[in-house]
Design a protein around this motif. Sequence first.
Motif, PDB file in Angstrom:
ATOM      1  N   ARG A 207       0.763  -1.201   0.149  1.00 31.79           N
ATOM      2  CA  ARG A 207       0.263   0.121  -0.196  1.00 31.79           C
ATOM      3  C   ARG A 207       1.162   0.910   0.026  1.00 31.79           C
ATOM      4  O   ARG A 207       2.021   1.453   0.632  1.00 31.79           O
ATOM      5  CB  ARG A 207      -0.748  -0.337   0.917  1.00 31.79           C
ATOM      6  N   ASP A 208       0.563   2.107  -0.468  1.00 34.81           N
ATOM      7  CA  ASP A 208       0.837   4.171  -0.747  1.00 34.81           C
ATOM      8  C   ASP A 208      -0.282   4.680   0.495  1.00 34.81           C
ATOM      9  O   ASP A 208      -0.988   4.670  -0.059  1.00 34.81           O
ATOM     10  CB  ASP A 208       1.149   4.151  -1.845  1.00 34.81           C
ATOM     11  N   ILE A 209      -0.149   5.029   1.303  1.00 35.43           N
ATOM     12  CA  ILE A 209      -0.815   5.571   1.379  1.00 35.43           C
ATOM     13  C   ILE A 209      -0.590   7.093   1.802  1.00 35.43           C
ATOM     14  O   ILE A 209       0.317   7.451   2.078  1.00 35.43           O
ATOM     15  CB  ILE A 209      -0.635   5.300   4.011  1.00 35.43           C
ATOM     16  N   VAL A 210      -1.627   8.227   1.972  1.00 37.68           N
ATOM     17  CA  VAL A 210      -1.588   9.361   2.287  1.00 37.68           C
ATOM     18  C   VAL A 210      -2.950  10.037   2.463  1.00 37.68           C
ATOM     19  O   VAL A 210      -3.720   9.779   2.912  1.00 37.68           O
ATOM     20  CB  VAL A 210      -2.274   9.667   0.673  1.00 37.68           C
ATOM     21  N   ILE A 211      -2.451  10.613   4.081  1.00 38.96           N
ATOM     22  CA  ILE A 211      -2.555  11.225   4.875  1.00 38.96           C
ATOM     23  C   ILE A 211      -3.086  12.530   4.586  1.00 38.96           C
ATOM     24  O   ILE A 211      -2.077  13.566   4.185  1.00 38.96           O
ATOM     25  CB  ILE A 211      -2.012  11.125   5.715  1.00 38.96           C
ATOM     26  N   GLU A 212      -4.160  12.997   4.002  1.00 42.31           N
ATOM     27  CA  GLU A 212      -4.194  15.081   3.752  1.00 42.31           C
ATOM     28  C   GLU A 212      -5.009  15.535   5.303  1.00 42.31           C
ATOM     29  O   GLU A 212      -5.007  14.624   6.467  1.00 42.31           O
ATOM     30  CB  GLU A 212      -5.784  14.902   3.548  1.00 42.31           C
ATOM     31  N   PRO A 213      -5.185  16.484   5.620  1.00 43.10           N
ATOM     32  CA  PRO A 213      -5.508  17.377   6.203  1.00 43.10           C
ATOM     33  C   PRO A 213      -6.372  16.579   6.924  1.00 43.10           C
ATOM     34  O   PRO A 213      -8.184  16.639   6.376  1.00 43.10           O
ATOM     35  CB  PRO A 213      -5.580  18.838   6.276  1.00 43.10           C
ATOM     36  N   GLY A 214      -6.460  16.109   9.014  1.00 45.96           N
ATOM     37  CA  GLY A 214      -8.173  15.595   9.545  1.00 45.96           C
ATOM     38  C   GLY A 214      -8.130  14.180   9.261  1.00 45.96           C
ATOM     39  O   GLY A 214      -8.658  14.283   9.998  1.00 45.96           O
ATOM     40  N   ASP A 215      -6.788  13.674   8.596  1.00 48.59           N
ATOM     41  CA  ASP A 215      -6.833  12.427   8.594  1.00 48.59           C
ATOM     42  C   ASP A 215      -5.728  11.833   9.458  1.00 48.59           C
ATOM     43  O   ASP A 215      -4.819  12.328  10.148  1.00 48.59           O
ATOM     44  CB  ASP A 215      -6.706  12.133   7.262  1.00 48.59           C
ATOM     45  N   VAL A 216      -6.163  10.276  10.171  1.00 50.39           N
ATOM     46  CA  VAL A 216      -5.642   9.989  11.010  1.00 50.39           C
ATOM     47  C   VAL A 216      -5.242   8.526  10.695  1.00 50.39           C
ATOM     48  O   VAL A 216      -5.825   7.902   9.955  1.00 50.39           O
ATOM     49  CB  VAL A 216      -6.381   9.824  12.415  1.00 50.39           C
ATOM     50  N   PHE A 217      -4.064   7.687  10.292  1.00 50.76           N
ATOM     51  CA  PHE A 217      -3.240   6.647  10.810  1.00 50.76           C
ATOM     52  C   PHE A 217      -2.441   5.781  11.986  1.00 50.76           C
ATOM     53  O   PHE A 217      -1.757   6.553  11.873  1.00 50.76           O
ATOM     54  CB  PHE A 217      -2.612   6.846   8.956  1.00 50.76           C
ATOM     55  N   THR A 218      -2.790   4.823  11.678  1.00 52.40           N
ATOM     56  CA  THR A 218      -1.839   4.489  12.660  1.00 52.40           C
ATOM     57  C   THR A 218      -1.700   3.379  11.838  1.00 52.40           C
ATOM     58  O   THR A 218      -1.289   2.888  11.372  1.00 52.40           O
ATOM     59  CB  THR A 218      -2.723   3.784  14.054  1.00 52.40           C
ATOM     60  N   ILE A 219       0.169   2.982  12.293  1.00 54.12           N
ATOM     61  CA  ILE A 219       1.315   2.459  11.674  1.00 54.12           C
ATOM     62  C   ILE A 219       0.863   1.095  12.233  1.00 54.12           C
ATOM     63  O   ILE A 219       0.916   0.832  13.128  1.00 54.12           O
ATOM     64  CB  ILE A 219       2.328   2.433  11.692  1.00 54.12           C
ATOM     65  N   ASP A 220       0.584  -0.326  11.100  1.00 59.23           N
ATOM     66  CA  ASP A 220      -0.001  -1.496  11.489  1.00 59.23           C
ATOM     67  C   ASP A 220       1.121  -2.417  11.656  1.00 59.23           C
ATOM     68  O   ASP A 220       0.697  -3.418  11.288  1.00 59.23           O
ATOM     69  CB  ASP A 220      -1.404  -1.532  10.878  1.00 59.23           C
ATOM     70  N   ARG A 221       2.507  -2.632  11.354  1.00 57.88           N
ATOM     71  CA  ARG A 221       3.286  -2.771  10.653  1.00 57.88           C
ATOM     72  C   ARG A 221       4.527  -2.714  11.537  1.00 57.88           C
ATOM     73  O   ARG A 221       5.256  -1.601  11.182  1.00 57.88           O
ATOM     74  CB  ARG A 221       3.331  -3.484   9.260  1.00 57.88           C
ATOM     75  N   PRO A 222       5.299  -3.645  11.977  1.00 63.11           N
ATOM     76  CA  PRO A 222       6.733  -3.697  12.291  1.00 63.11           C
ATOM     77  C   PRO A 222       7.413  -3.150  11.387  1.00 63.11           C
ATOM     78  O   PRO A 222       7.006  -2.950  10.155  1.00 63.11           O
ATOM     79  CB  PRO A 222       6.813  -4.733  13.448  1.00 63.11           C
ATOM     80  N   GLY A 223       9.008  -2.764  11.534  1.00 64.38           N
ATOM     81  CA  GLY A 223       9.885  -2.167  10.720  1.00 64.38           C
ATOM     82  C   GLY A 223      10.362  -1.029  10.086  1.00 64.38           C
ATOM     83  O   GLY A 223       9.321  -0.388  11.620  1.00 64.38           O
TER      84      GLY A 223
END
Length: 115
Positions: A44-60
């Motif tokens: 996956r390529d994840i793009v976070i824009e204003p107001g978005d929240v993302f929690t990293i779900d993988r080690p490494g």
Amino acid sequence: MTCPGYTDTLDLAPGESLDLIDAAGTTLRVTRGRLWLTMEHDLRDIVIEPGDVFTIDRPGHTIAQAQDATTVCAIRRGWIARRSARPQQPGSLRRFLARLLSLDAAKRGTPVPYY
């Protein structure tokens, strides 16, 4: 901009990136700009824009790069290192493409078997 409840607030210049090492569980919130994320062993390529929240779900190893002037709030798990944007070398892409085309031209005279 402050982010209540977050441990870090980072202002990133366009092209500046972060190396997040063993950061599974780190939560990122973008309040300004745009952040691109790629994680080790993840397509996956994840793009976070204003107001978005993302929690990293993988080690490494995770790399986060600012696409614009970006403000990121983080609840940190693991280690975060800031990396400045790589300076663009004028003509480096042009030289690469010219070399690639010259290799292609050299191969054109060689027959290739087709089965």
